[in-house]
Design an enzyme around this catalytic site. Sequence first.
Site, PDB file in Angstrom:
ATOM      1  N   ASP A 178       0.847  -1.192   0.000  1.00  0.00           N
ATOM      2  CA  ASP A 178       0.000   0.000   0.000  1.00  0.00           C
ATOM      3  C   ASP A 178       0.887   1.247   0.000  1.00  0.00           C
ATOM      4  O   ASP A 178       1.853   1.336   0.768  1.00  0.00           O
ATOM      5  CB  ASP A 178      -0.903   0.000   1.234  1.00  0.00           C
ATOM      6  CG  ASP A 178      -1.868   1.167   1.234  1.00  0.00           C
ATOM      7  OD1 ASP A 178      -2.937   1.046   0.608  1.00  0.00           O
ATOM      8  OD2 ASP A 178      -1.550   2.189   1.868  1.00  0.00           O
ATOM      9  N   ILE A 179       0.566   2.202  -0.866  1.00  0.00           N
ATOM     10  CA  ILE A 179       1.335   3.449  -0.931  1.00  0.00           C
ATOM     11  C   ILE A 179       1.012   4.299   0.297  1.00  0.00           C
ATOM     12  O   ILE A 179      -0.157   4.540   0.611  1.00  0.00           O
ATOM     13  CB  ILE A 179       1.008   4.233  -2.210  1.00  0.00           C
ATOM     14  CG1 ILE A 179       1.310   3.372  -3.451  1.00  0.00           C
ATOM     15  CG2 ILE A 179       1.792   5.538  -2.270  1.00  0.00           C
ATOM     16  CD1 ILE A 179       0.862   4.000  -4.756  1.00  0.00           C
ATOM     17  N   GLU A 221      -4.831   2.286  -4.109  1.00  0.00           N
ATOM     18  CA  GLU A 221      -3.369   2.327  -4.081  1.00  0.00           C
ATOM     19  C   GLU A 221      -2.771   1.033  -3.533  1.00  0.00           C
ATOM     20  O   GLU A 221      -1.595   0.990  -3.167  1.00  0.00           O
ATOM     21  CB  GLU A 221      -2.886   3.514  -3.239  1.00  0.00           C
ATOM     22  CG  GLU A 221      -3.209   3.439  -1.751  1.00  0.00           C
ATOM     23  CD  GLU A 221      -4.560   4.033  -1.399  1.00  0.00           C
ATOM     24  OE1 GLU A 221      -4.725   4.461  -0.240  1.00  0.00           O
ATOM     25  OE2 GLU A 221      -5.444   4.076  -2.271  1.00  0.00           O
TER      26      GLU A 221
END
Length: 308
Positions: A178-179, A221
Amino acid sequence: MEKNKETMAKAPPLAPDTQQLLEWVYGMLTLPTAPTTQNLPPALLQQEPFAALQANLKDLREISASLGRGELQNLVTSKGIVLAGLKGLQSNLRHLTWQTKMVAKGDFSQQVDFLGEFSDAFNEMTHKLQRYQQQMQHLASYDALTQIPNRLSLEQFGADAFKKAQSSEAPLSALMMDIDHFKLVNDTYGHAIGDTVLVTLAELLREQLRISDFVARYGGEEFVAILPNTPLAAALQTAQRICAAVRKLKVKTDNGTTFGITISIGVGQIIPQDKAYTDIIERSDQALYLAKMSGRNRVCQIADGNNL
């Protein structure tokens, strides 16, 4: 033809055999175009080649009418070059009908090479349908933005990888990525730059993973990687390498400035109690949560439901 018949009627009476022959010849000439088949003199019908000629003409009439109506199952026994041509056309149309049904079922590999210009048109149609099918399959299986597999493809690959790992008792690991602070990226630089970040990260993941590995956009994301034949220790090394590579990324903005991003990764591996690949994904997601809660920009692991 009617004038000829009137002339024959005004002429002096002919011998019975001659009269019968003329009537037969007239019947043969009108047979192909007459509304109904003619009743011809029975005496002549018993003689060859009179009977054969009449049978050929009747069959020619019948098969022509059948083709005109689109009926392809009517079979005739007579022979001859004209009938042979019509029979060949009938056979080709029957085969073409079968091929068309196969195309309707999704078999776009069908090709026609026996109907001249029509063959070219048919083959062009199937080629286009084949390309459209490939495009639709790509659209259904790949994320439109990042051009990596989507969640549907992940489910298919994950289920297959899980089945193989169970049957061979091979290791299987998963990474949930996950960003970090992605909403802040969108709010600060705009969604177009946010899309650039997603595309750039997808390219990096493809470079960092093996050909045998599988990476997909999970949603938003989040990205998921399935690592077949990979024990937990090797999966952790891969995750750490990806994290380090992401730290070095520089994303360029519209005004020429650059900024960096980081990601958090949760790692999970298959255990005997698992019933499906989603059990591994769930543990990876739990590990990702730990990574987020403990400061982001790091890797956390869960092997059996407990943080190790």
